[in-house]
Every structure is written in structure tokens, then in C-alpha cells.
Design a protein around this motif. Sequence first.
Motif, PDB file in Angstrom:
ATOM      1  N   LYS A  28      26.079  93.013   8.220  1.00 17.64           N
ATOM      2  CA  LYS A  28      27.438  93.453   8.464  1.00 17.64           C
ATOM      3  C   LYS A  28      28.212  93.498   7.170  1.00 17.64           C
ATOM      4  N   TYR A  30      32.311  93.686   5.865  1.00 12.97           N
ATOM      5  CA  TYR A  30      33.717  93.578   6.253  1.00 12.97           C
ATOM      6  C   TYR A  30      34.556  93.746   4.992  1.00 12.97           C
ATOM      7  N   GLU A  65      30.206  87.399  13.827  1.00  8.85           N
ATOM      8  CA  GLU A  65      31.431  88.181  13.596  1.00  8.85           C
ATOM      9  C   GLU A  65      32.241  87.506  12.497  1.00  8.85           C
ATOM     10  N   GLU A  67      36.338  87.809  10.445  1.00  6.35           N
ATOM     11  CA  GLU A  67      37.679  88.394  10.395  1.00  6.35           C
ATOM     12  C   GLU A  67      38.461  87.677   9.298  1.00  6.35           C
TER      13      GLU A  67
END
Length: 175
Positions: A28, A30, A65, A67
Motif C-alpha cells: 500500500k 499513502y 490500513e 491514515e
Amino acid sequence: MLTRYDLTCFDLNNNDEVFVKEFENAQKLYVSNNYIYVISGSDVSCFTHGGEEQYVNHLGNNVTEIEACQLGNGEELVVSLEDVSMKRFKGVNVTFDYAKVVGLVNCMCWVDGGVLVGTEEGTIAYYESKKSKWKAKSTHPTFKIINWIKDGKDNVLVARKNGTIELRDHKKGTF
């Protein structure tokens, strides 16, 4: 078998390559206003937009995940892990550990100083500090959560994999 990936960053204004980084098992990417984060299994690597490595957090469990949010004088990062826990970081330092959360997190969003998470199991929950303020269950997995300000008030849009979209009050979880 390890798979190698290249992260190539371009300056679109000048159509010029800024930097290239090589990763094993990168899963991933970000990008925040300040940094680029790359997730490789249980590692989170942080780079400036110019490619300078800031740090690598080794978390011991695979990341599901991530953030980031600008809070006070620096950027903080919330990371959810495969063992159904979350951690909050400022750089390499753990700000606090959420411990167990409502399920396997597949999306999250900063809202008003807290974090709203959505899970593969369908549950959504809002966390301030280390505690869940509310939870709402559904049989439909979440797809994306977005902070949406309506009439000067923080709300959240919750998109589910079955195509439904919910508008909720972030403090109470009500529609």
C-alpha cells in the motif's frame, strides 16, 4: 517468494523524475500533505516528498490500513494491524495503543480529533483516545469512509461494498 516494487515519484510540472525507491512486498501507498508512507507487510516506511527516508516502523503484525493527520505541531499516523489492533504514532514514537478494535479494519478516517474505522465484517466504530465512543453493525463490509462537513458540522459518509452509502453524525453514529 519476494516481489520487488519500485516507487517512482515524478514532478508533474516539470515532467521530471524526483526519486525511485525499491521495496520488497510493498502492499500500500499513502500520501499525506507532508510525507509518503509505504506499507510492506509489518513495516511502515516514511519518506519526504523529495525521497528522503525519515524512519521505518517495524510493527510485528501486518498492516491493514493507515491514515495520517496534521495535529498540533506535527503529523500523527494511525495504523491498523491484522491482529485487530490499532496504534497511533508521531514519527517512531507510539502516542498510544488502541489495543483490540471492533474488527479487521479496511478503511479509516480522522474526524474531529478521533478516528472512525470500518471493517471487513461490516461494523463501524468511532474512537477518541483509546476508547470506542460508538459502534454500528451491518452485514455489509465497508469500502471507504470520508469526513464530510455539512452545515459547519463534521459528518461521515460510509460507503459499503454492496453499493449503499450512509451519512452519519460522527459523535453519535446516528443517521
